[in-house]
Design a protein around this motif. Structure first.
Motif, PDB file in Angstrom:
ATOM      1  N   ARG A   8      -2.621  10.128   9.624  1.00 30.20           N
ATOM      2  CA  ARG A   8      -3.289   9.710   8.392  1.00 30.20           C
ATOM      3  C   ARG A   8      -3.371   8.193   8.258  1.00 30.20           C
ATOM      4  O   ARG A   8      -3.830   7.673   7.240  1.00 30.20           O
ATOM      5  N   ALA A   9      -2.923   7.473   9.270  1.00 29.68           N
ATOM      6  CA  ALA A   9      -2.838   6.023   9.175  1.00 29.68           C
ATOM      7  C   ALA A   9      -4.219   5.373   9.207  1.00 29.68           C
ATOM      8  O   ALA A   9      -5.121   5.805   9.925  1.00 29.68           O
ATOM      9  N   THR A  10      -4.379   4.318   8.402  1.00 26.77           N
ATOM     10  CA  THR A  10      -5.543   3.445   8.464  1.00 26.77           C
ATOM     11  C   THR A  10      -5.052   2.014   8.581  1.00 26.77           C
ATOM     12  O   THR A  10      -3.898   1.714   8.250  1.00 26.77           O
ATOM     13  N   SER A  15       0.868  -1.180   0.000  1.00 25.75           N
ATOM     14  CA  SER A  15       0.000   0.000   0.000  1.00 25.75           C
ATOM     15  C   SER A  15       0.902   1.227   0.000  1.00 25.75           C
ATOM     16  O   SER A  15       2.122   1.115   0.176  1.00 25.75           O
ATOM     17  N   LYS A  53      -1.468   4.609   4.757  1.00 27.20           N
ATOM     18  CA  LYS A  53      -2.770   3.968   4.602  1.00 27.20           C
ATOM     19  C   LYS A  53      -2.612   2.454   4.549  1.00 27.20           C
ATOM     20  O   LYS A  53      -1.656   1.928   3.973  1.00 27.20           O
ATOM     21  N   PHE A  54      -3.546   1.763   5.160  1.00 27.86           N
ATOM     22  CA  PHE A  54      -3.657   0.310   5.118  1.00 27.86           C
ATOM     23  C   PHE A  54      -2.430  -0.407   5.682  1.00 27.86           C
ATOM     24  O   PHE A  54      -1.817  -1.242   5.034  1.00 27.86           O
ATOM     25  N   ARG A  55      -2.096  -0.040   6.916  1.00 28.61           N
ATOM     26  CA  ARG A  55      -1.103  -0.798   7.657  1.00 28.61           C
ATOM     27  C   ARG A  55      -1.729  -2.123   8.102  1.00 28.61           C
ATOM     28  O   ARG A  55      -2.854  -2.144   8.587  1.00 28.61           O
ATOM     29  N   GLU A  85     -11.110   2.226  -2.861  1.00 34.79           N
ATOM     30  CA  GLU A  85      -9.957   3.016  -3.305  1.00 34.79           C
ATOM     31  C   GLU A  85      -9.725   2.830  -4.803  1.00 34.79           C
ATOM     32  O   GLU A  85      -9.948   1.744  -5.359  1.00 34.79           O
ATOM     33  N   THR A  92      -3.506   2.573  -5.279  1.00 33.83           N
ATOM     34  CA  THR A  92      -2.705   1.967  -4.222  1.00 33.83           C
ATOM     35  C   THR A  92      -1.267   1.936  -4.718  1.00 33.83           C
ATOM     36  O   THR A  92      -0.868   2.783  -5.502  1.00 33.83           O
ATOM     37  N   ALA A 141      -8.051  -2.229   0.655  1.00 35.26           N
ATOM     38  CA  ALA A 141      -8.102  -1.059  -0.227  1.00 35.26           C
ATOM     39  C   ALA A 141      -9.236  -1.189  -1.242  1.00 35.26           C
ATOM     40  O   ALA A 141      -9.993  -0.244  -1.482  1.00 35.26           O
TER      41      ALA A 141
END
Length: 314
Positions: free
Chosen positions: A197-199, A109, A113-115, A128, A131, A123
């Motif tokens: 900003r992490a998701t 990713s 985002k998307f850790r 989304e 990516t 995603a």
């Protein structure tokens, strides 16, 4: 030549292993233990192990990482760097500190985002449209280390998680070939992630394959794509098939009008289309699979009298 260890387990990791062998001397490969696979529960090596043995690289499959013994093994290899690609476990501090330049990771990713374990599926399921892959330094967190560089790509409108994973795996391999030597030379200035900003992208659960037709059509379509190939999207046909499970392998957002039909209702079924009403709009079923049968086109399902207009899914 640079000495390296490779950590990885699934098929997604294999292209990066192959790329690493072209830019470094790989002295060892670390992967998770062999697992029972299939109905016969046959003990099967992970794809990375199989490829490493073909390449003549020694393989290590530790069951525990925090005993100190494995960290000592990593230090004894006297490597410059470790490359980690979908290994499947968080490395403890003594392992991270073993290589001279630490551990480099290919993450699927554009961080932050998307850790987590399922960035590709999450995603797509989130709708989304873009990516990519990120090269990063590993720390003891879940994909929280400093970023080296990233490479974005567009997600296709009908692209499944499996198809996207194949593309990202090759992108990761290309990134290793183009950036690995520069990383070893110190050409990159690692950048801290913006944690605000992490998701997160937690692992998928089998029950997440169930389709909720009360969602808008685009959400249903993205869900089907995101869980393909695993755990796979499924629903129940309450009419015609006695409530048997129906796997849905592929869909498309349909321009057909649902005209007030309840979500899950088959609003069109003929030799050209099978369309189901959603909470908003409708989706066309493209490929389906009934219990105990092979996958077929949804139109063949209709022609075989397996589904008809006004049947209800869900």
């Amino acid at each position: 030549m640079t000495r390296a260890i490779f950590f990885g387990t699934p098929g997604f990791s294999v292209p990066c292993l192959e790329a690493l062998t072209s830019v470094a001397t790989v002295v060892g490969v670390v992967c998770q233990p062999d697992r029972p696979v299939g109905r016969g529960l046959t003990l099967t090596p992970p794809p990375v192990k199989a490829r490493a043995l073909e390449l003549g690289i020694p393989v290590v499959q530790p069951t525990k990482l925090k005993t100190g013994a494995f960290g000592a093994w990593v230090r004894a290899q006297a490597v410059d760097v470790a490359l980690v690609v979908a290994y499947g476990r968080i490395l403890p501090s003594d392992v991270l500190a073993g290589p001279r330049l630490g551990c480099l990771n290919v993450h699927a990713s554009i961080l932050p985002k998307f850790r987590g374990a399922a960035p590709i599926s999450r995603a797509i399921m989130a709708g989304e449209t873009e990516t990519g892959i990120t090269l990063m330094q590993l720390d003891e967190g879940m994909d929280t280390g400093n970023m080296i560089t990233s490479f974005p790509t567009t997600i296709g409108e009908n692209e499944t998680a499996g198809e996207l994973a194949d593309r990202l795996a090759q992108m990761g391999a290309d990134a290793i070939r183009s950036c690995f030597a520069r990383y070893i030379r110190g050409d990159f200035l690692p950048q801290k992630q913006d944690d605000s900003r992490a998701t997160l992208a937690p692992p998928l659960r089998k029950e997440e394959g169930k389709i909720d037709f009360t969602l808008p059509a685009k959400r249903v379509h993205d869900h089907v794509r995101g869980v393909n190939p695993w755990p796979g999207a499924f629903t129940k046909l309450r009419d015609g098939e006695g409530g048997k499970t129906v796997k849905i392998h592929a869909t498309r957002v349909s321009p057909a009008s649902r005209e007030g039909a309840p979500p899950g209702t088959v609003i069109l079924a003929d030799k050209t289309h099978v369309v189901v009403a959603c909470g908003e709009g409708a989706v066309e079923l493209v490929t389906v699979q009934l219990e105990g049968r092979k996958a077929v086109r949804a139109t063949d399902w209709f022609l075989g009298r397996g589904v008809a207009e006004n049947d209800v899914l869900g």
